[in-house]
Design a protein around this motif. Structure first.
Motif, PDB file in Angstrom:
ATOM      1  N   PRO A  78       0.804  -1.237   0.000  1.00  0.00           N
ATOM      2  CA  PRO A  78       0.000   0.000   0.000  1.00  0.00           C
ATOM      3  C   PRO A  78       0.831   1.279   0.000  1.00  0.00           C
ATOM      4  O   PRO A  78       0.463   2.256  -0.642  1.00  0.00           O
ATOM      5  CB  PRO A  78      -0.828  -0.114   1.283  1.00  0.00           C
ATOM      6  CG  PRO A  78      -0.924  -1.577   1.549  1.00  0.00           C
ATOM      7  CD  PRO A  78       0.384  -2.160   1.055  1.00  0.00           C
ATOM      8  N   HIS A  79       1.979   1.274   0.679  1.00  0.00           N
ATOM      9  CA  HIS A  79       2.777   2.506   0.725  1.00  0.00           C
ATOM     10  C   HIS A  79       3.501   2.779  -0.593  1.00  0.00           C
ATOM     11  O   HIS A  79       4.127   3.822  -0.748  1.00  0.00           O
ATOM     12  CB  HIS A  79       3.746   2.488   1.914  1.00  0.00           C
ATOM     13  CG  HIS A  79       4.791   1.433   1.844  1.00  0.00           C
ATOM     14  ND1 HIS A  79       4.572   0.150   2.288  1.00  0.00           N
ATOM     15  CD2 HIS A  79       6.066   1.466   1.383  1.00  0.00           C
ATOM     16  CE1 HIS A  79       5.663  -0.564   2.110  1.00  0.00           C
ATOM     17  NE2 HIS A  79       6.586   0.214   1.556  1.00  0.00           N
ATOM     18  N   HIS A  80       3.397   1.866  -1.561  1.00  0.00           N
ATOM     19  CA  HIS A  80       3.970   2.102  -2.890  1.00  0.00           C
ATOM     20  C   HIS A  80       2.983   2.782  -3.843  1.00  0.00           C
ATOM     21  O   HIS A  80       3.341   3.088  -4.983  1.00  0.00           O
ATOM     22  CB  HIS A  80       4.425   0.784  -3.521  1.00  0.00           C
ATOM     23  CG  HIS A  80       5.622   0.194  -2.870  1.00  0.00           C
ATOM     24  ND1 HIS A  80       6.080  -1.065  -3.170  1.00  0.00           N
ATOM     25  CD2 HIS A  80       6.477   0.679  -1.933  1.00  0.00           C
ATOM     26  CE1 HIS A  80       7.144  -1.330  -2.447  1.00  0.00           C
ATOM     27  NE2 HIS A  80       7.409  -0.283  -1.684  1.00  0.00           N
ATOM     28  N   CYS A  81       1.759   3.009  -3.417  1.00  0.00           N
ATOM     29  CA  CYS A  81       0.755   3.658  -4.271  1.00  0.00           C
ATOM     30  C   CYS A  81       1.239   5.052  -4.673  1.00  0.00           C
ATOM     31  O   CYS A  81       1.768   5.793  -3.842  1.00  0.00           O
ATOM     32  CB  CYS A  81      -0.580   3.793  -3.552  1.00  0.00           C
ATOM     33  SG  CYS A  81      -1.452   2.238  -3.341  1.00  0.00           S
ATOM     34  N   GLY A  97       3.289   1.382   7.277  1.00  0.00           N
ATOM     35  CA  GLY A  97       3.122   0.732   5.983  1.00  0.00           C
ATOM     36  C   GLY A  97       2.081   1.376   5.094  1.00  0.00           C
ATOM     37  O   GLY A  97       1.767   0.865   4.028  1.00  0.00           O
ATOM     38  N   SER A  98       1.562   2.510   5.506  1.00  0.00           N
ATOM     39  CA  SER A  98       0.595   3.226   4.677  1.00  0.00           C
ATOM     40  C   SER A  98       1.252   4.504   4.152  1.00  0.00           C
ATOM     41  O   SER A  98       2.406   4.786   4.457  1.00  0.00           O
ATOM     42  CB  SER A  98      -0.678   3.545   5.462  1.00  0.00           C
ATOM     43  OG  SER A  98      -0.383   4.400   6.542  1.00  0.00           O
ATOM     44  N   MET A  99       0.522   5.233   3.395  1.00  0.00           N
ATOM     45  CA  MET A  99       1.027   6.491   2.839  1.00  0.00           C
ATOM     46  C   MET A  99      -0.111   7.477   2.715  1.00  0.00           C
ATOM     47  O   MET A  99      -1.271   7.114   2.848  1.00  0.00           O
ATOM     48  CB  MET A  99       1.688   6.261   1.475  1.00  0.00           C
ATOM     49  CG  MET A  99       0.839   5.539   0.435  1.00  0.00           C
ATOM     50  SD  MET A  99      -0.489   6.447  -0.350  1.00  0.00           S
ATOM     51  CE  MET A  99       0.383   7.478  -1.466  1.00  0.00           C
ATOM     52  N   LEU A 100       0.245   8.727   2.481  1.00  0.00           N
ATOM     53  CA  LEU A 100      -0.771   9.729   2.215  1.00  0.00           C
ATOM     54  C   LEU A 100      -0.238  10.740   1.223  1.00  0.00           C
ATOM     55  O   LEU A 100       0.964  10.923   1.085  1.00  0.00           O
ATOM     56  CB  LEU A 100      -1.263  10.418   3.501  1.00  0.00           C
ATOM     57  CG  LEU A 100      -0.286  11.285   4.286  1.00  0.00           C
ATOM     58  CD1 LEU A 100      -0.343  12.721   3.808  1.00  0.00           C
ATOM     59  CD2 LEU A 100      -0.664  11.220   5.744  1.00  0.00           C
ATOM     60  N   CYS A 101      -1.148  11.321   0.500  1.00  0.00           N
ATOM     61  CA  CYS A 101      -0.824  12.377  -0.456  1.00  0.00           C
ATOM     62  C   CYS A 101      -1.536  13.633   0.000  1.00  0.00           C
ATOM     63  O   CYS A 101      -2.696  13.578   0.426  1.00  0.00           O
ATOM     64  CB  CYS A 101      -1.306  12.005  -1.858  1.00  0.00           C
ATOM     65  SG  CYS A 101      -0.492  10.555  -2.554  1.00  0.00           S
ATOM     66  N   ALA A 102      -0.846  14.746  -0.058  1.00  0.00           N
ATOM     67  CA  ALA A 102      -1.444  16.022   0.316  1.00  0.00           C
ATOM     68  C   ALA A 102      -0.867  17.104  -0.578  1.00  0.00           C
ATOM     69  O   ALA A 102       0.200  16.945  -1.178  1.00  0.00           O
ATOM     70  CB  ALA A 102      -1.162  16.343   1.778  1.00  0.00           C
ATOM     71  N   SER A 103      -1.580  18.203  -0.663  1.00  0.00           N
ATOM     72  CA  SER A 103      -1.136  19.320  -1.500  1.00  0.00           C
ATOM     73  C   SER A 103       0.269  19.734  -1.122  1.00  0.00           C
ATOM     74  O   SER A 103       0.634  19.726   0.057  1.00  0.00           O
ATOM     75  CB  SER A 103      -2.072  20.511  -1.327  1.00  0.00           C
ATOM     76  OG  SER A 103      -3.333  20.210  -1.837  1.00  0.00           O
ATOM     77  N   LYS A 104       1.044  20.077  -2.140  1.00  0.00           N
ATOM     78  CA  LYS A 104       2.414  20.514  -1.888  1.00  0.00           C
ATOM     79  C   LYS A 104       2.378  21.657  -0.886  1.00  0.00           C
ATOM     80  O   LYS A 104       1.532  22.533  -0.954  1.00  0.00           O
ATOM     81  CB  LYS A 104       3.093  20.937  -3.186  1.00  0.00           C
ATOM     82  CG  LYS A 104       3.372  19.743  -4.091  1.00  0.00           C
ATOM     83  CD  LYS A 104       4.239  20.123  -5.256  1.00  0.00           C
ATOM     84  CE  LYS A 104       4.472  18.939  -6.158  1.00  0.00           C
ATOM     85  NZ  LYS A 104       5.541  18.077  -5.748  1.00  0.00           N
ATOM     86  N   GLY A 105       3.306  21.622   0.051  1.00  0.00           N
ATOM     87  CA  GLY A 105       3.208  22.471   1.221  1.00  0.00           C
ATOM     88  C   GLY A 105       3.866  23.818   1.186  1.00  0.00           C
ATOM     89  O   GLY A 105       4.244  24.318   2.219  1.00  0.00           O
TER      90      GLY A 105
END
Length: 124
Positions: A78-81, A97-105
């Protein structure tokens, strides 16, 4: 005289019909009114508000490992998504082992990742 009146009336009606035909086609999608909804995707209009398209593609995606729910990419973990919009989003892999995407900061590279770490530590 009656023939002349009928002829003039017919001419006026056909002129009015030709004048407003474009208006009615634009207003009702050229479908005689009310039937434009079923033809929206062919005309390049907004996608429907239900999730049927997504579910169909999710269920039909060939993947023997992990299917990323946000991008439908097939990865090993999952963290490779990948992020759906990498030009506008930064990706942070979390320790579980998870990941997240957020607007560039902002202005500094990796700023979003630093903010996530501060938030995880309770400092933000």
């Amino acid at each position: 005289m009656r023939l002349l009146t009928t002829l003039i009336s017919t001419l006026l009606l056909s002129t009015a019909s030709a004048q407003f035909q474009g208006f009615f086609e634009q207003m009702f999608g050229g479908q005689g009114g009310g039937h434009a909804h079923g033809n929206q995707q062919q005309q390049g209009q907004n996608a429907p508000s239900d999730s049927a398209w997504y579910r169909q593609n999710y269920e039909g995606a060939p993947c023997t490992n992990y299917l990323c729910p946000g991008t439908l990419a097939c990865v090993h973990f999952p963290h490779h998504c990948p992020c759906a919009f990498p030009d506008q989003e930064d990706k942070v892999e979390l320790g579980d082992g998870s990941m997240l995407c957020a607007s560039k900061g902002g202005f500094a590279v990796g700023e979003m990742g630093r903010k996530v770490e501060l938030a995880r530590k309770g400092l933000l």
